[in-house]
Design a protein around this motif. Structure first.
Motif, PDB file in Angstrom:
ATOM      1  N   ASP A 199       0.824  -1.271  -0.040  1.00 32.82           N
ATOM      2  CA  ASP A 199       0.064  -0.073   0.193  1.00 32.82           C
ATOM      3  C   ASP A 199       0.783   1.360  -0.025  1.00 32.82           C
ATOM      4  OD1 ASP A 199      -2.385  -0.976  -0.360  1.00 32.82           O
ATOM      5  OD2 ASP A 199      -2.928  -1.270   1.765  1.00 32.82           O
ATOM      6  N   GLY A 200       1.972   1.046  -0.321  1.00 31.01           N
ATOM      7  CA  GLY A 200       2.879   2.390  -0.647  1.00 31.01           C
ATOM      8  C   GLY A 200       2.470   2.952  -2.013  1.00 31.01           C
ATOM      9  N   LEU A 201       2.869   4.047  -2.236  1.00 30.82           N
ATOM     10  CA  LEU A 201       2.671   4.802  -3.773  1.00 30.82           C
ATOM     11  C   LEU A 201       4.067   5.257  -4.103  1.00 30.82           C
ATOM     12  CD1 LEU A 201       2.381   8.122  -3.810  1.00 30.82           C
ATOM     13  CD2 LEU A 201       0.160   7.541  -2.912  1.00 30.82           C
ATOM     14  N   ILE A 202       4.233   5.422  -5.566  1.00 34.50           N
ATOM     15  CA  ILE A 202       5.586   5.867  -6.054  1.00 34.50           C
ATOM     16  C   ILE A 202       5.011   6.687  -7.103  1.00 34.50           C
ATOM     17  CG2 ILE A 202       7.522   4.716  -7.448  1.00 34.50           C
ATOM     18  CD1 ILE A 202       7.059   2.148  -6.347  1.00 34.50           C
ATOM     19  N   ILE A 203       5.855   7.988  -7.074  1.00 35.38           N
ATOM     20  CA  ILE A 203       5.972   8.721  -8.172  1.00 35.38           C
ATOM     21  C   ILE A 203       7.448   8.790  -8.724  1.00 35.38           C
ATOM     22  CG2 ILE A 203       5.591  11.099  -8.942  1.00 35.38           C
ATOM     23  CD1 ILE A 203       3.582  11.429  -6.706  1.00 35.38           C
ATOM     24  N   ALA A 204       7.665   8.501  -9.913  1.00 37.82           N
ATOM     25  CA  ALA A 204       8.953   8.458 -10.516  1.00 37.82           C
ATOM     26  C   ALA A 204       9.212   9.144 -11.853  1.00 37.82           C
ATOM     27  CB  ALA A 204       9.434   6.758 -10.716  1.00 37.82           C
ATOM     28  N   VAL A 205      10.405   9.614 -11.834  1.00 38.86           N
ATOM     29  CA  VAL A 205      10.632  10.567 -13.253  1.00 38.86           C
ATOM     30  C   VAL A 205      11.457   9.596 -13.865  1.00 38.86           C
ATOM     31  CG1 VAL A 205      12.071  12.163 -14.022  1.00 38.86           C
ATOM     32  CG2 VAL A 205      10.551  12.634 -12.340  1.00 38.86           C
ATOM     33  N   THR A 206      11.442   9.462 -15.048  1.00 36.65           N
ATOM     34  CA  THR A 206      12.443   8.691 -15.900  1.00 36.65           C
ATOM     35  C   THR A 206      12.285   9.077 -17.411  1.00 36.65           C
ATOM     36  OG1 THR A 206      12.800   6.269 -16.634  1.00 36.65           O
ATOM     37  CG2 THR A 206      10.567   6.676 -16.629  1.00 36.65           C
ATOM     38  N   HIS A 207      13.390   8.711 -18.073  1.00 35.41           N
ATOM     39  CA  HIS A 207      13.471   8.842 -19.631  1.00 35.41           C
ATOM     40  C   HIS A 207      13.591   7.442 -20.301  1.00 35.41           C
ATOM     41  CE1 HIS A 207      14.580  13.208 -19.677  1.00 35.41           C
ATOM     42  NE2 HIS A 207      15.123  13.107 -18.660  1.00 35.41           N
ATOM     43  N   GLY A 208      13.388   6.543 -19.392  1.00 37.30           N
ATOM     44  CA  GLY A 208      13.156   5.195 -20.058  1.00 37.30           C
ATOM     45  C   GLY A 208      12.263   4.527 -19.558  1.00 37.30           C
ATOM     46  N   ALA A 209      12.210   2.993 -19.556  1.00 34.99           N
ATOM     47  CA  ALA A 209      11.043   2.330 -19.004  1.00 34.99           C
ATOM     48  C   ALA A 209      11.375   2.042 -17.671  1.00 34.99           C
ATOM     49  CB  ALA A 209      10.777   1.120 -19.953  1.00 34.99           C
ATOM     50  N   LEU A 210      10.561   2.009 -17.073  1.00 39.03           N
ATOM     51  CA  LEU A 210      10.586   1.418 -15.606  1.00 39.03           C
ATOM     52  C   LEU A 210      10.237  -0.033 -15.432  1.00 39.03           C
ATOM     53  CD1 LEU A 210       9.125   4.037 -12.907  1.00 39.03           C
ATOM     54  CD2 LEU A 210      11.380   3.327 -13.362  1.00 39.03           C
ATOM     55  N   PRO A 211      10.774  -0.632 -14.603  1.00 38.74           N
ATOM     56  CA  PRO A 211      10.601  -2.071 -14.367  1.00 38.74           C
ATOM     57  C   PRO A 211       9.366  -2.470 -13.783  1.00 38.74           C
ATOM     58  CG  PRO A 211      12.509  -1.608 -12.963  1.00 38.74           C
ATOM     59  CD  PRO A 211      12.044  -0.235 -13.689  1.00 38.74           C
ATOM     60  N   LEU A 212       8.229  -1.865 -14.142  1.00 36.94           N
ATOM     61  CA  LEU A 212       6.937  -2.113 -13.347  1.00 36.94           C
ATOM     62  C   LEU A 212       6.122  -2.554 -14.496  1.00 36.94           C
ATOM     63  CD1 LEU A 212       6.199   0.718 -10.766  1.00 36.94           C
ATOM     64  CD2 LEU A 212       6.365  -1.789 -10.283  1.00 36.94           C
ATOM     65  N   ALA A 213       5.090  -3.239 -14.161  1.00 39.64           N
ATOM     66  CA  ALA A 213       4.049  -3.766 -15.010  1.00 39.64           C
ATOM     67  C   ALA A 213       2.928  -2.678 -15.324  1.00 39.64           C
ATOM     68  CB  ALA A 213       3.193  -5.067 -14.343  1.00 39.64           C
ATOM     69  N   GLU A 214       2.557  -2.301 -14.147  1.00 38.94           N
ATOM     70  CA  GLU A 214       1.273  -1.140 -14.677  1.00 38.94           C
ATOM     71  C   GLU A 214       1.543   0.108 -14.102  1.00 38.94           C
ATOM     72  OE1 GLU A 214      -2.886  -2.087 -13.781  1.00 38.94           O
ATOM     73  OE2 GLU A 214      -2.381  -4.104 -14.250  1.00 38.94           O
ATOM     74  N   THR A 215       1.463   0.969 -14.776  1.00 42.04           N
ATOM     75  CA  THR A 215       1.767   2.324 -14.422  1.00 42.04           C
ATOM     76  C   THR A 215       0.910   3.594 -14.920  1.00 42.04           C
ATOM     77  OG1 THR A 215       3.221   3.035 -15.896  1.00 42.04           O
ATOM     78  CG2 THR A 215       4.198   2.192 -13.985  1.00 42.04           C
ATOM     79  N   LYS A 216       0.558   4.597 -14.105  1.00 43.87           N
ATOM     80  CA  LYS A 216      -0.073   5.802 -14.506  1.00 43.87           C
ATOM     81  C   LYS A 216       0.903   6.735 -15.236  1.00 43.87           C
ATOM     82  CE  LYS A 216      -4.045   7.029 -11.794  1.00 43.87           C
ATOM     83  NZ  LYS A 216      -4.449   7.726 -10.819  1.00 43.87           N
ATOM     84  N   SER A 217       0.468   7.685 -16.074  1.00 44.95           N
ATOM     85  CA  SER A 217       1.641   8.403 -16.529  1.00 44.95           C
ATOM     86  C   SER A 217       1.220   9.999 -16.347  1.00 44.95           C
ATOM     87  CB  SER A 217       1.949   8.034 -18.013  1.00 44.95           C
ATOM     88  OG  SER A 217       0.845   8.209 -18.862  1.00 44.95           O
ATOM     89  N   LEU A 218       2.113  10.852 -16.154  1.00 38.83           N
ATOM     90  CA  LEU A 218       2.119  12.182 -16.646  1.00 38.83           C
ATOM     91  C   LEU A 218       2.907  12.609 -17.403  1.00 38.83           C
ATOM     92  CD1 LEU A 218       0.716  15.089 -15.167  1.00 38.83           C
ATOM     93  CD2 LEU A 218       2.487  14.846 -13.546  1.00 38.83           C
ATOM     94  N   LYS A 219       2.699  13.709 -18.537  1.00 39.86           N
ATOM     95  CA  LYS A 219       3.546  14.044 -19.214  1.00 39.86           C
ATOM     96  C   LYS A 219       3.814  15.436 -19.125  1.00 39.86           C
ATOM     97  CE  LYS A 219       5.234  13.573 -24.195  1.00 39.86           C
ATOM     98  NZ  LYS A 219       6.501  13.771 -23.892  1.00 39.86           N
ATOM     99  N   LEU A 220       5.003  15.850 -18.739  1.00 35.68           N
ATOM    100  CA  LEU A 220       5.323  17.313 -18.667  1.00 35.68           C
ATOM    101  C   LEU A 220       5.798  17.820 -20.039  1.00 35.68           C
ATOM    102  CD1 LEU A 220       6.979  17.946 -14.958  1.00 35.68           C
ATOM    103  CD2 LEU A 220       4.439  17.787 -15.713  1.00 35.68           C
ATOM    104  N   GLY A 221       5.422  19.154 -20.209  1.00 37.18           N
ATOM    105  CA  GLY A 221       5.711  19.937 -21.623  1.00 37.18           C
ATOM    106  C   GLY A 221       7.206  20.428 -21.687  1.00 37.18           C
ATOM    107  N   GLU A 222       7.317  21.071 -22.595  1.00 32.02           N
ATOM    108  CA  GLU A 222       8.499  21.901 -22.977  1.00 32.02           C
ATOM    109  C   GLU A 222       8.615  23.068 -21.514  1.00 32.02           C
ATOM    110  OE1 GLU A 222      10.853  21.421 -24.657  1.00 32.02           O
ATOM    111  OE2 GLU A 222       9.971  20.318 -26.326  1.00 32.02           O
ATOM    112  N   ALA A 223       9.699  23.322 -21.118  1.00 32.25           N
ATOM    113  CA  ALA A 223       9.852  24.420 -20.147  1.00 32.25           C
ATOM    114  C   ALA A 223       9.480  25.601 -20.631  1.00 32.25           C
ATOM    115  CB  ALA A 223      11.540  24.457 -19.687  1.00 32.25           C
ATOM    116  N   ARG A 224       8.820  26.610 -19.883  1.00 29.43           N
ATOM    117  CA  ARG A 224       8.388  27.765 -20.432  1.00 29.43           C
ATOM    118  C   ARG A 224       9.101  29.021 -19.704  1.00 29.43           C
ATOM    119  NH1 ARG A 224       2.074  26.543 -19.800  1.00 29.43           N
ATOM    120  NH2 ARG A 224       2.920  24.498 -19.145  1.00 29.43           N
ATOM    121  N   VAL A 225       9.261  29.808 -20.512  1.00 31.80           N
ATOM    122  CA  VAL A 225      10.033  31.102 -19.822  1.00 31.80           C
ATOM    123  C   VAL A 225       9.148  32.178 -19.555  1.00 31.80           C
ATOM    124  CG1 VAL A 225      11.771  32.821 -20.307  1.00 31.80           C
ATOM    125  CG2 VAL A 225      12.112  30.584 -21.207  1.00 31.80           C
TER     126      VAL A 225
END
Ligand SMILES: Nc1ncnc2c1ncn2[C@@H]1O[C@H](COP(=O)(O)OP(=O)(O)OP(=O)(O)O)[C@@H](O)[C@H]1O
Length: 206
Positions: free
Chosen positions: A179-205
């Protein structure tokens, strides 16, 4: 404590006087992993640091439900950042013993935690002589002894070989099952079967 959940709504992050992201929404609950992706500079690490309470929000709301009402969101989190935060003059075992005492009894011994990340046989070596991947694994062993319910992982697979990635996958799966929860940043794949996703866009100035 009920089931843990974190809700982010309309999050805004400014760094060095510049707007990094705005209007970011996410939901993640006990047993779930949220994977954050996006180009360099989009604010992925900044989002993790914001959730950990290391950076102030410039706008929006971050709400924790089901946690310990006497503790902040940040106090529920273990932030696993780019830096391994090791004392290089201490041995592998001494490094983890420090954190084991700091976090209090977690039901797992120091040697067991080192074994779970595959470096139990290196316990007597000074951390200074570890390879990059072995240092990363020692930092991962802290996750095991921290027994915090929210894991914030910034590029957790960086420098890990295939076997260590698989071990990380097992650690994450066990954390979610407990019953823990994980928020992970990655540029590749994570070794987990099921994940939710959040995509951030280009940095804004701003
Ligand atoms: N301490 C700081 N002071 C000012 N600006 C900062 C600071 N830290 C980060 N930034 C800026 O905030 C923006 C987002 O950085 P962040 O590290 O969160 O991005 P990221 O998505 O994790 O990038 P990467 O994929 O390269 O790791 C970048 O433009 C960066 O230069």
């Amino acid at each position: 404590m009920g089931d843990l959940a974190i809700e982010g709504r309309g999050l805004v992050c400014d760094r060095g006087g510049r707007r990094v992201f705005a209007g970011v929404d996410f939901d993640v609950a006990a047993g779930e992993a949220l994977v954050v992706t996006g180009p360099n500079g989009a604010g992925k690490s900044s989002l993790l640091r914001t959730i950990a309470g290391l950076i102030e929000l410039a706008g929006g709301t971050l709400e924790l439900t089901g946690g310990d009402p006497e503790l902040s969101l940040g106090a529920h989190c273990h932030y696993f950042g780019h830096e391994n935060a090791l004392k290089t003059q201490l041995t592998v075992r001494e490094n983890l013993e420090f954190w084991h005492r700091y976090y209090g009894d977690c039901g797992v011994s120091v040697l067991e935690a080192l074994d779970r990340v595959g470096i139990g046989h290196l316990d007597h070596l000074p951390a200074a002589v570890l390879s990059a991947g072995q240092r990363r694994r020692l930092a991962l062993a802290r996750l095991v002894v921290s027994h915090r319910p929210v894991w914030l992982l910034d590029e957790p697979t960086a420098a890990l070989d295939v076997a260590s990635e698989a071990r990380l996958g097992e650690l994450m799966a066990a954390h979610l099952l407990a019953d823990g929860l994980i928020i992970a940043v990655t540029h590749g794949a994570l070794p987990l079967a099921e994940t939710k996703s959040l995509k951030l866009g280009e940095a804004r100035v701003a």
